[in-house]
Design an enzyme around this catalytic site. Sequence first.
Site, short mmCIF file in Angstrom:
data_model
loop_
_atom_site.label_atom_id
_atom_site.label_comp_id
_atom_site.label_asym_id
_atom_site.label_seq_id
_atom_site.Cartn_x
_atom_site.Cartn_y
_atom_site.Cartn_z
CE1 TYR A 39 30.74 -34.07 -59.23
CE2 TYR A 39 31.79 -36.12 -59.82
CZ TYR A 39 31.19 -35.31 -58.88
OH TYR A 39 31.05 -35.75 -57.60
CG HIS A 92 27.93 -26.97 -50.85
ND1 HIS A 92 26.76 -26.42 -51.29
CD2 HIS A 92 27.65 -27.45 -49.60
CE1 HIS A 92 25.80 -26.57 -50.38
NE2 HIS A 92 26.33 -27.17 -49.33
CB CYS A 112 43.95 -42.83 -51.06
SG CYS A 112 44.38 -41.76 -52.44
CB CYS A 137 44.20 -45.76 -54.40
SG CYS A 137 42.79 -44.67 -54.59
CD GLU A 149 11.04 -15.71 -58.59
OE1 GLU A 149 9.96 -15.62 -57.96
OE2 GLU A 149 11.19 -15.42 -59.79
C1 BV8 Z 1 25.30 -32.79 -44.87
C2 BV8 Z 1 26.26 -31.04 -55.37
C3 BV8 Z 1 25.89 -33.83 -42.85
C4 BV8 Z 1 26.57 -31.05 -56.78
C5 BV8 Z 1 24.84 -29.83 -53.93
C6 BV8 Z 1 17.07 -31.89 -43.22
C7 BV8 Z 1 17.72 -31.01 -42.39
C8 BV8 Z 1 19.07 -30.85 -42.49
C9 BV8 Z 1 19.80 -31.50 -43.45
C10 BV8 Z 1 19.16 -32.35 -44.28
C11 BV8 Z 1 17.83 -32.57 -44.15
N1 BV8 Z 1 17.49 -33.48 -45.08
C12 BV8 Z 1 18.57 -33.82 -45.79
C13 BV8 Z 1 19.60 -33.15 -45.33
C14 BV8 Z 1 20.94 -33.17 -45.84
C15 BV8 Z 1 21.17 -32.52 -47.16
C16 BV8 Z 1 20.12 -31.48 -47.49
O1 BV8 Z 1 20.20 -30.34 -47.12
N2 BV8 Z 1 19.11 -31.85 -48.23
C17 BV8 Z 1 18.05 -30.89 -48.55
C18 BV8 Z 1 17.76 -30.95 -50.03
C19 BV8 Z 1 16.89 -31.12 -47.65
N3 BV8 Z 1 22.46 -31.89 -47.04
C20 BV8 Z 1 23.58 -32.56 -47.25
O2 BV8 Z 1 23.59 -33.74 -47.60
C21 BV8 Z 1 24.85 -31.81 -47.00
N4 BV8 Z 1 25.67 -32.55 -46.13
O3 BV8 Z 1 24.26 -32.36 -44.40
O4 BV8 Z 1 26.20 -33.56 -44.18
C22 BV8 Z 1 26.60 -32.87 -41.99
C23 BV8 Z 1 25.97 -31.70 -41.59
C24 BV8 Z 1 26.63 -30.82 -40.76
C25 BV8 Z 1 27.89 -31.13 -40.36
C26 BV8 Z 1 28.53 -32.29 -40.81
C27 BV8 Z 1 27.86 -33.15 -41.63
C28 BV8 Z 1 25.62 -31.67 -48.29
C29 BV8 Z 1 24.92 -30.75 -49.24
C30 BV8 Z 1 25.61 -30.78 -50.58
C31 BV8 Z 1 24.90 -29.99 -51.55
N5 BV8 Z 1 25.47 -30.13 -52.86
N6 BV8 Z 1 25.21 -30.13 -55.13
C32 BV8 Z 1 27.37 -29.86 -57.13
O5 BV8 Z 1 27.12 -28.74 -56.64
O6 BV8 Z 1 28.22 -30.13 -57.97
S1 BV8 Z 1 23.38 -28.95 -53.80
C33 BV8 Z 1 23.38 -27.49 -54.67
O7 BV8 Z 1 22.51 -26.72 -53.86
C34 BV8 Z 1 24.61 -26.70 -54.89
O8 BV8 Z 1 25.74 -27.29 -54.40
C35 BV8 Z 1 24.34 -25.40 -54.18
O9 BV8 Z 1 25.47 -24.94 -53.55
C36 BV8 Z 1 23.28 -25.77 -53.18
C37 BV8 Z 1 22.42 -24.66 -52.74
O10 BV8 Z 1 21.66 -24.13 -53.82
P1 BV8 Z 1 21.60 -22.57 -54.05
O11 BV8 Z 1 22.97 -22.07 -54.13
O12 BV8 Z 1 20.71 -21.98 -53.06
O13 BV8 Z 1 20.99 -22.51 -55.54
P2 BV8 Z 1 19.47 -22.61 -55.99
O14 BV8 Z 1 19.44 -22.90 -57.43
O15 BV8 Z 1 18.68 -23.49 -55.13
O16 BV8 Z 1 18.88 -21.15 -55.73
C38 BV8 Z 1 19.32 -20.04 -56.47
C39 BV8 Z 1 18.61 -18.82 -55.93
O17 BV8 Z 1 19.12 -17.68 -56.57
C40 BV8 Z 1 17.10 -18.85 -56.18
O18 BV8 Z 1 16.42 -18.49 -54.98
C41 BV8 Z 1 16.89 -17.78 -57.27
O19 BV8 Z 1 15.64 -17.11 -57.13
C42 BV8 Z 1 18.04 -16.85 -56.98
N7 BV8 Z 1 18.52 -16.04 -58.11
C43 BV8 Z 1 18.65 -16.43 -59.42
N8 BV8 Z 1 19.20 -15.42 -60.13
C44 BV8 Z 1 19.41 -14.40 -59.29
C45 BV8 Z 1 18.98 -14.79 -57.99
N9 BV8 Z 1 19.04 -13.98 -56.93
C46 BV8 Z 1 19.57 -12.74 -57.13
N10 BV8 Z 1 20.02 -12.29 -58.32
C47 BV8 Z 1 19.95 -13.09 -59.43
N11 BV8 Z 1 20.39 -12.62 -60.62
#
Ligand code: BV8
Length: 259
Positions: free
Chosen positions: A74, A126, A137, A159, A222
């Site tokens: 954080y 998110h 709480c 709390c 990408e």
């Molecule tokens: C939930 C917290 C239940 C910290 C984050 C299988 C199927 C379905 C779900 C799951 C599964 N297995 C596990 C799960 C659940 C899990 C999940 O998805 N796991 C994955 C890894 C498999 N999900 C959860 O737990 C979620 N909750 O499912 O609850 C539920 C569901 C429905 C209804 C009710 C309950 C909770 C997910 C929480 C994610 N939290 N971090 C924090 O953020 O402080 S993850 C993190 O990844 C971030 O939060 C972010 O928002 C998220 C997504 O990442 P991206 O934004 O895509 O970023 P990333 O770096 O990956 O990619 C950047 C992209 O930009 C790249 O492609 C790059 O090429 C591109 N780029 C870079 N520069 C540029 C660019 N593009 C254009 N221009 C540029 N200049």
Amino acid sequence: MRQITESNRNNLAEAVELYSGASKAVALTGAGISVESGIDDFRSPGGLWERFAPEEYATIKVFQAKPEKAWKLYREMGKSLLGKKPNPAHGVLAKLESQKLLHGVITQNIDNLHQLAGSKNVVEIHGNHGDLQCIYCGHLQSLKEHVSYKKNMALCPICKREMKPNVVLFGENVRGLDEISTLLYGCDLLLVVGTSAQVYPAAYFPEQVKQFGGKIFEFNTEKTGLSSCSVTGKSVTDFFFHGRCGKLLPLFYEALMSS
Ligand code: BV8
């Protein structure tokens, strides 16, 4: 899938025509849209997950068992957000919305930059890093009220247990699903900007729109699983804008305005 780059705009006119004819366009954004504002994404080389493995720092179980560990992430994230401003990609989405050419933005980002750019209908799946949340709480307060945030963990004034930034960790329920369903209902064009589409349920939204006959315009530096499926060889993405979204969204917007 058609590709468009800064130097090769062959398919741009067709993309513009499709967008002009869409009845409900929506955007889904990820960390990549804020990279040109100076905030690192998560999964690119050098990204946050290289330093903080998500299973070690970013799950709700870790926060409950070892809150001081989650607070290391954080603090790092909080520091990276300080003083950051929206870039031209955020600006284009705000302008499209104000011109009634975009219904809203579903963002996975917690950095508030869409709102700072002027977007009004923003669903933060998110959460937002600007608030603190007590998972025990339910108390919510602005992070600014917690003056010693940099050194200590915030404690809940009600709390007395550890609070966390109001950001969804792995294993926690995501936010705003009702608003998201409303936004995606009847959506016939989804702009997918700067997301690796690896985190669910957000990663599923493009396929959902596609299943109902909608078109997917992806902006990324990408290819992702949406633009290159190694199993079927087919892509969910219809138009792939390959390059920095801070350049390609303005390019698309200018073409749309002069059409
Ligand atoms: C939930 C917290 C239940 C910290 C984050 C299988 C199927 C379905 C779900 C799951 C599964 N297995 C596990 C799960 C659940 C899990 C999940 O998805 N796991 C994955 C890894 C498999 N999900 C959860 O737990 C979620 N909750 O499912 O609850 C539920 C569901 C429905 C209804 C009710 C309950 C909770 C997910 C929480 C994610 N939290 N971090 C924090 O953020 O402080 S993850 C993190 O990844 C971030 O939060 C972010 O928002 C998220 C997504 O990442 P991206 O934004 O895509 O970023 P990333 O770096 O990956 O990619 C950047 C992209 O930009 C790249 O492609 C790059 O090429 C591109 N780029 C870079 N520069 C540029 C660019 N593009 C254009 N221009 C540029 N200049």
